[in-house]
Enzyme design. Structure first.
Site, PDB file in Angstrom:
ATOM      1  N   CYS A  86       0.844  -1.189   0.000  1.00  0.00           N
ATOM      2  CA  CYS A  86       0.000   0.000   0.000  1.00  0.00           C
ATOM      3  C   CYS A  86       0.888   1.253   0.000  1.00  0.00           C
ATOM      4  CB  CYS A  86      -0.976  -0.029   1.172  1.00  0.00           C
ATOM      5  SG  CYS A  86      -2.338   1.167   0.987  1.00  0.00           S
ATOM      6  N   HIS A 190      -3.789  -4.963  -0.308  1.00  0.00           N
ATOM      7  CA  HIS A 190      -3.370  -5.477   0.997  1.00  0.00           C
ATOM      8  C   HIS A 190      -3.387  -7.008   0.996  1.00  0.00           C
ATOM      9  CE1 HIS A 190      -3.259  -1.768   3.444  1.00  0.00           C
ATOM     10  NE2 HIS A 190      -4.139  -1.331   2.563  1.00  0.00           N
ATOM     11  N   GLU A 192      -2.560  -8.961   3.347  1.00  0.00           N
ATOM     12  CA  GLU A 192      -3.026  -9.427   4.657  1.00  0.00           C
ATOM     13  C   GLU A 192      -4.542  -9.390   4.789  1.00  0.00           C
ATOM     14  OE1 GLU A 192      -2.613  -4.969   5.278  1.00  0.00           O
ATOM     15  OE2 GLU A 192      -1.646  -6.538   4.073  1.00  0.00           O
TER      16      GLU A 192
END
Length: 210
Positions: A86, A190, A192
């Site tokens: 990001c 992202h 995650e």
């Protein structure tokens, strides 16, 4: 066991990023959340997360004594694999044009500027799931395929050379979703937050031998 330095400079969802990296590592890597220059310089791999404004993140990174120098030593001098996530990807740029002009790391030439869709009905920030277009380049990104990834951002990194773009995404306009140059890679989305596809990308990064 290889060491992975997850950079802690007060920006980014460190807890989620750490959990995702540990899961992706499956016991093969030691994930160290750190801002210690010596630890970063000695790491086998470096991950730079980031959430928020470019200028604030760059300032926070610069205020950690010796941290940028240690990252540069590990990544640019020793050639250790690097992943920016990001705003961590955006900081690779020459400059960010959010709230004025701010110098970036300049590891990949280009600018970070606001996403401006041609269709006024397209909402910014770009938030939610989206599929990458033409993921290619190093294994972490080339292996994504058609799996959707989770985005949340209003600005994007536009490299000077399209050769440094490793994937695109469409949201009112086409803009880079991933970049890569030598041992340096970055993703606007992202991992995650991208469920199994994101974990798989992180696992490929941990195995990447540029």
């Amino acid at each position: 066991m290889q060491s992975v330095a997850l950079i802690d400079y007060g920006s980014g969802n460190l807890r989620s990023a750490e959990k995702a990296l540990v899961r992706a590592a499956a016991g093969t890597s030691q994930v160290i959340v750190t801002s210690d220059p010596d630890t970063v310089a000695a790491a086998d791999r470096v991950v730079l997360p980031g959430v928020g404004a470019f200028a604030a993140c760059m300032q926070a990174l610069s205020e950690r004594p010796g941290l940028i120098e240690a990252m540069t030593q590990a990544v640019q001098e020793k050639g250790r694999p690097f992943l920016g996530v990001c705003v961590g990807m955006q900081l690779l740029a020459t400059r960010g044009l959010e709230f004025g002009e701010t110098r970036g790391l300049d590891w990949i030439a280009g600018d970070v500027r606001r996403v401006e869709p041609k269709d006024p009905s397209v909402k910014i920030p770009h938030m939610g799931w989206n599929t990458l277009i033409d993921p290619h380049g190093p294994p972490p990104i080339a292996g994504v395929g058609e799996a959707p990834m989770y985005f949340t951002h209003s600005f994007a990194f536009y490299p000077t050379s399209e050769e440094d773009v490793a994937a695109w995404v469409e949201h009112g306009e086409r803009f880079p979703a991933a970049v890569a140059k030598n041992n340096v890679a970055g993703v606007q989305f992202h991992p995650e937050k991208s469920q199994s596809a994101g974990i798989a990308l992180l696992a490929r990064f941990l195995e990447w031998r540029p």
